[in-house]
Design a protein around this motif. Structure first.
Motif, PDB file in Angstrom:
ATOM      1  N   VAL A  30     -26.829 -71.832 -12.603  1.00 48.13           N
ATOM      2  CA  VAL A  30     -25.467 -71.411 -12.257  1.00 48.13           C
ATOM      3  C   VAL A  30     -24.386 -71.891 -13.207  1.00 48.13           C
ATOM      4  CG1 VAL A  30     -26.092 -71.355  -9.810  1.00 48.13           C
ATOM      5  CG2 VAL A  30     -24.906 -73.354 -10.727  1.00 48.13           C
ATOM      6  N   ALA A  31     -24.759 -72.542 -14.282  1.00 49.71           N
ATOM      7  CA  ALA A  31     -23.755 -73.153 -15.161  1.00 49.71           C
ATOM      8  C   ALA A  31     -22.645 -72.186 -15.540  1.00 49.71           C
ATOM      9  CB  ALA A  31     -24.420 -73.733 -16.412  1.00 49.71           C
ATOM     10  N   LYS A  32     -22.987 -71.034 -16.037  1.00 53.58           N
ATOM     11  CA  LYS A  32     -21.955 -70.076 -16.481  1.00 53.58           C
ATOM     12  C   LYS A  32     -21.213 -69.458 -15.297  1.00 53.58           C
ATOM     13  CE  LYS A  32     -22.683 -70.333 -20.926  1.00 53.58           C
ATOM     14  NZ  LYS A  32     -21.741 -70.740 -21.913  1.00 53.58           N
ATOM     15  N   LYS A  33     -21.930 -69.153 -14.207  1.00 51.60           N
ATOM     16  CA  LYS A  33     -21.289 -68.532 -13.039  1.00 51.60           C
ATOM     17  C   LYS A  33     -20.351 -69.501 -12.327  1.00 51.60           C
ATOM     18  CE  LYS A  33     -25.371 -66.888 -11.652  1.00 51.60           C
ATOM     19  NZ  LYS A  33     -26.357 -66.515 -10.652  1.00 51.60           N
ATOM     20  N   ALA A  34     -20.771 -70.732 -12.179  1.00 49.60           N
ATOM     21  CA  ALA A  34     -19.977 -71.716 -11.430  1.00 49.60           C
ATOM     22  C   ALA A  34     -18.781 -72.189 -12.237  1.00 49.60           C
ATOM     23  CB  ALA A  34     -20.843 -72.903 -11.037  1.00 49.60           C
ATOM     24  N   GLY A  35     -18.924 -72.259 -13.535  1.00 49.00           N
ATOM     25  CA  GLY A  35     -17.831 -72.700 -14.392  1.00 49.00           C
ATOM     26  C   GLY A  35     -17.935 -74.170 -14.748  1.00 49.00           C
ATOM     27  N   SER A  36     -17.229 -74.534 -15.790  1.00 53.29           N
ATOM     28  CA  SER A  36     -17.340 -75.886 -16.327  1.00 53.29           C
ATOM     29  C   SER A  36     -16.817 -76.961 -15.380  1.00 53.29           C
ATOM     30  CB  SER A  36     -16.633 -75.977 -17.682  1.00 53.29           C
ATOM     31  OG  SER A  36     -15.261 -75.686 -17.554  1.00 53.29           O
ATOM     32  N   LYS A  37     -15.815 -76.663 -14.561  1.00 52.91           N
ATOM     33  CA  LYS A  37     -15.281 -77.679 -13.650  1.00 52.91           C
ATOM     34  C   LYS A  37     -16.318 -78.099 -12.612  1.00 52.91           C
ATOM     35  CE  LYS A  37     -10.429 -76.489 -14.098  1.00 52.91           C
ATOM     36  NZ  LYS A  37      -9.234 -76.011 -13.437  1.00 52.91           N
ATOM     37  N   VAL A  38     -16.993 -77.123 -12.039  1.00 53.26           N
ATOM     38  CA  VAL A  38     -18.009 -77.416 -11.033  1.00 53.26           C
ATOM     39  C   VAL A  38     -19.159 -78.194 -11.656  1.00 53.26           C
ATOM     40  CG1 VAL A  38     -19.715 -76.392  -9.458  1.00 53.26           C
ATOM     41  CG2 VAL A  38     -17.415 -75.414  -9.607  1.00 53.26           C
ATOM     42  N   ILE A  39     -19.613 -77.734 -12.806  1.00 57.65           N
ATOM     43  CA  ILE A  39     -20.751 -78.384 -13.453  1.00 57.65           C
ATOM     44  C   ILE A  39     -20.380 -79.788 -13.924  1.00 57.65           C
ATOM     45  CG2 ILE A  39     -22.405 -78.242 -15.356  1.00 57.65           C
ATOM     46  CD1 ILE A  39     -22.811 -76.204 -13.016  1.00 57.65           C
ATOM     47  N   TYR A  40     -19.179 -79.964 -14.457  1.00 53.13           N
ATOM     48  CA  TYR A  40     -18.747 -81.295 -14.893  1.00 53.13           C
ATOM     49  C   TYR A  40     -18.703 -82.253 -13.698  1.00 53.13           C
ATOM     50  CZ  TYR A  40     -15.963 -85.036 -16.962  1.00 53.13           C
ATOM     51  OH  TYR A  40     -15.513 -86.260 -17.402  1.00 53.13           O
TER      52      TYR A  40
END
Length: 119
Positions: free
Chosen positions: A28-38
């Motif tokens: 989901v990295a690209k779908k969730a976005g960098s804020k969620v993944i960070y």
């Protein structure tokens, strides 16, 4: 101030696993976005830190378990809104364990994040 693990968080602890975490992040990295993944990476690295008190590890495991779970309050497959509840849960957890987030943990999370995102 002692952190308590609310029942709502502890019920998600059973969904956390290291394998499940990395599968979810990769999927989901690209779908969730960098804020969620960070946010997820910060918590993951705090969890791995041996200096993190046990009382915080339970909260982190619950939050990451919620993140891994595909069908939560707002299912992840719903465009845009699907990860807002995940980000809210992760952000609340970050606030609870903020004192454990060291500059080294931030660097590790940023380095890993840069593997999926250009900037």
């Amino acid at each position: 101030m002692e952190a308590k693990t609310p029942d709502k968080i502890t019920r998600y602890q059973k969904h956390f696993s290291e394998k499940g975490f990395w599968e979810k992040v990769g999927d989901v990295a690209k779908k969730a976005g960098s804020k969620v993944i960070y946010a997820a990476l910060l918590l993951y690295y705090v969890l791995l830190d041996e200096k993190t008190p046990l009382k915080y590890k339970g909260i982190i495991i619950g939050s990451l378990g919620y993140f891994i779970l595909p069908l939560d309050i707002i299912p992840d497959f719903i465009p845009i809104a699907g990860y807002t509840d995940d980000l809210a849960a992760l952000t609340a957890c970050i606030k609870a364990v903020w004192e454990c987030i060291t500059p080294e943990i931030k660097v590790r999370a940023e380095k890993k994040l840069s593997e999926w995102f250009d900037s």
